[in-house]
Motif scaffolding. Sequence first.
Motif, mmCIF file in Angstrom:
data_model
loop_
_atom_site.group_PDB
_atom_site.id
_atom_site.type_symbol
_atom_site.label_atom_id
_atom_site.label_comp_id
_atom_site.label_asym_id
_atom_site.label_seq_id
_atom_site.Cartn_x
_atom_site.Cartn_y
_atom_site.Cartn_z
ATOM 1 N N ASP A 98 36.031 38.563 35.410
ATOM 2 C CA ASP A 98 35.348 39.436 34.461
ATOM 3 C C ASP A 98 35.455 38.831 33.068
ATOM 4 O O ASP A 98 36.540 38.417 32.649
ATOM 5 C CB ASP A 98 35.972 40.827 34.455
ATOM 6 N N ALA A 99 34.341 38.777 32.375
ATOM 7 C CA ALA A 99 34.284 38.281 31.004
ATOM 8 C C ALA A 99 33.081 38.911 30.332
ATOM 9 O O ALA A 99 32.094 39.251 30.992
ATOM 10 C CB ALA A 99 34.170 36.756 30.978
ATOM 11 N N ILE A 109 41.024 37.851 35.819
ATOM 12 C CA ILE A 109 40.909 37.365 37.197
ATOM 13 C C ILE A 109 41.636 38.342 38.114
ATOM 14 O O ILE A 109 42.829 38.608 37.933
ATOM 15 C CB ILE A 109 41.538 35.963 37.335
ATOM 16 N N THR A 110 40.927 38.904 39.080
ATOM 17 C CA THR A 110 41.528 39.846 40.012
ATOM 18 C C THR A 110 41.222 39.435 41.445
ATOM 19 O O THR A 110 40.071 39.166 41.790
ATOM 20 C CB THR A 110 41.016 41.278 39.774
ATOM 21 N N GLN A 111 42.245 39.388 42.256
ATOM 22 C CA GLN A 111 42.087 39.001 43.657
ATOM 23 C C GLN A 111 41.689 40.213 44.477
ATOM 24 O O GLN A 111 42.336 41.260 44.430
ATOM 25 C CB GLN A 111 43.404 38.417 44.177
ATOM 26 N N LEU A 170 46.749 38.310 43.044
ATOM 27 C CA LEU A 170 46.627 37.907 41.649
ATOM 28 C C LEU A 170 45.843 38.917 40.818
ATOM 29 O O LEU A 170 44.774 39.371 41.204
ATOM 30 C CB LEU A 170 45.949 36.543 41.584
ATOM 31 N N ASP A 171 46.401 39.249 39.665
ATOM 32 C CA ASP A 171 45.718 40.072 38.671
ATOM 33 C C ASP A 171 46.217 39.580 37.315
ATOM 34 O O ASP A 171 47.345 39.876 36.912
ATOM 35 C CB ASP A 171 46.046 41.556 38.861
ATOM 36 N N MET A 172 45.368 38.826 36.598
ATOM 37 C CA MET A 172 45.824 38.163 35.380
ATOM 38 C C MET A 172 44.689 38.067 34.370
ATOM 39 O O MET A 172 43.534 37.858 34.744
ATOM 40 C CB MET A 172 46.337 36.764 35.708
ATOM 41 N N GLU A 173 45.038 38.213 33.106
ATOM 42 C CA GLU A 173 44.064 38.075 32.032
ATOM 43 C C GLU A 173 44.612 37.136 30.964
ATOM 44 O O GLU A 173 45.796 37.182 30.632
ATOM 45 C CB GLU A 173 43.755 39.436 31.404
ATOM 46 N N LEU A 174 43.748 36.272 30.444
ATOM 47 C CA LEU A 174 44.082 35.405 29.321
ATOM 48 C C LEU A 174 42.928 35.414 28.340
ATOM 49 O O LEU A 174 41.850 35.940 28.641
ATOM 50 C CB LEU A 174 44.378 33.975 29.780
ATOM 51 N N GLY A 182 32.822 32.687 38.612
ATOM 52 C CA GLY A 182 32.949 32.715 37.162
ATOM 53 C C GLY A 182 31.868 33.548 36.520
ATOM 54 O O GLY A 182 31.158 34.311 37.181
ATOM 55 N N ARG A 183 31.724 33.374 35.218
ATOM 56 C CA ARG A 183 30.763 34.135 34.438
ATOM 57 C C ARG A 183 30.138 33.256 33.361
ATOM 58 O O ARG A 183 30.753 32.316 32.869
ATOM 59 C CB ARG A 183 31.433 35.337 33.755
ATOM 60 N N PHE A 184 28.911 33.594 32.996
ATOM 61 C CA PHE A 184 28.246 32.952 31.866
ATOM 62 C C PHE A 184 28.520 33.794 30.627
ATOM 63 O O PHE A 184 28.329 35.012 30.635
ATOM 64 C CB PHE A 184 26.739 32.838 32.108
#
Length: 268
Positions: free
Chosen positions: A57-58, A72-74, A108-112, A136-138
């Motif tokens: 997600d972005a 990023i979420t699994q 996995l559940d992580m954000e940066l 991914g995302r644009f």
Amino acid sequence: MKLFHAVALAVLIAGPASAASDTAQTALTPSESWTDLRGDITGDAEIADGGGVFNVDAPYRADDAATVPIHITQTDPSTDIKSLKVVIDENPAPLAAEFTYGPAMAPLDMELRVRVNQYSNVRVIADTGSGLLMTGRFVKASGGCSAPASKNPELALASMGQMRLRPFDQPQMSTPRREAQIMIRHPNYSGLQRDQITQLFIPAHFIDRIEVFQGDDMLWTMEGGISVSENPVFRFQYTDNGATDLRVRATDTEGNVFEHTLPKDAQG
């Protein structure tokens, strides 16, 4: 007056449609840059669609190109994600970060937060041990790598290496799952920013490695570059092993070493 009402009605009709198109067009797009980069990032390895295993997600339009959140979420916990790479196709240094994960990070559940220098795909490539998966995302953003730092160099260097941990309450679950956010003070200069007084370029100076442990067990490590945001922030979930602290060790390109022991339940 009739013309005014007609224009207003047209705006009301067009507004939601425009917003909808903004949120709909978020998937990865064809990229010549990725064609050129792929060999350096993944070699000759085949890459399968990771959309059934994890989500990225972005924002489609970033509010701040210098701090774009990537979450990023699994979604398939049966797949073992051992490591992953975050790639921003159009950035001067496209490989933003490489993560390696310990067992407690699954699922996995992580954000940066990253810098995005111009309209670009943001890719996440996961290594499962049996193959590579990508999704991914644009993201529409520009100028993130050259955006002025939020503090003047003297203040930024004075607080460099300070760390905070913020825990988040979790609903009752069958496993001792926790969520935490770690913030590290560091200007993470990209080498593309100018000193606002002298107008000279500030030399690149950034965190190149982070290690996070609970007790003696590794949670995750990161090797990063100039595309990670100023004052890096990482929010993540993990399975509690009973240790009272998280231990964080970070190094930067000037040879500085920052080590802190952060109580899991500390508020800050």
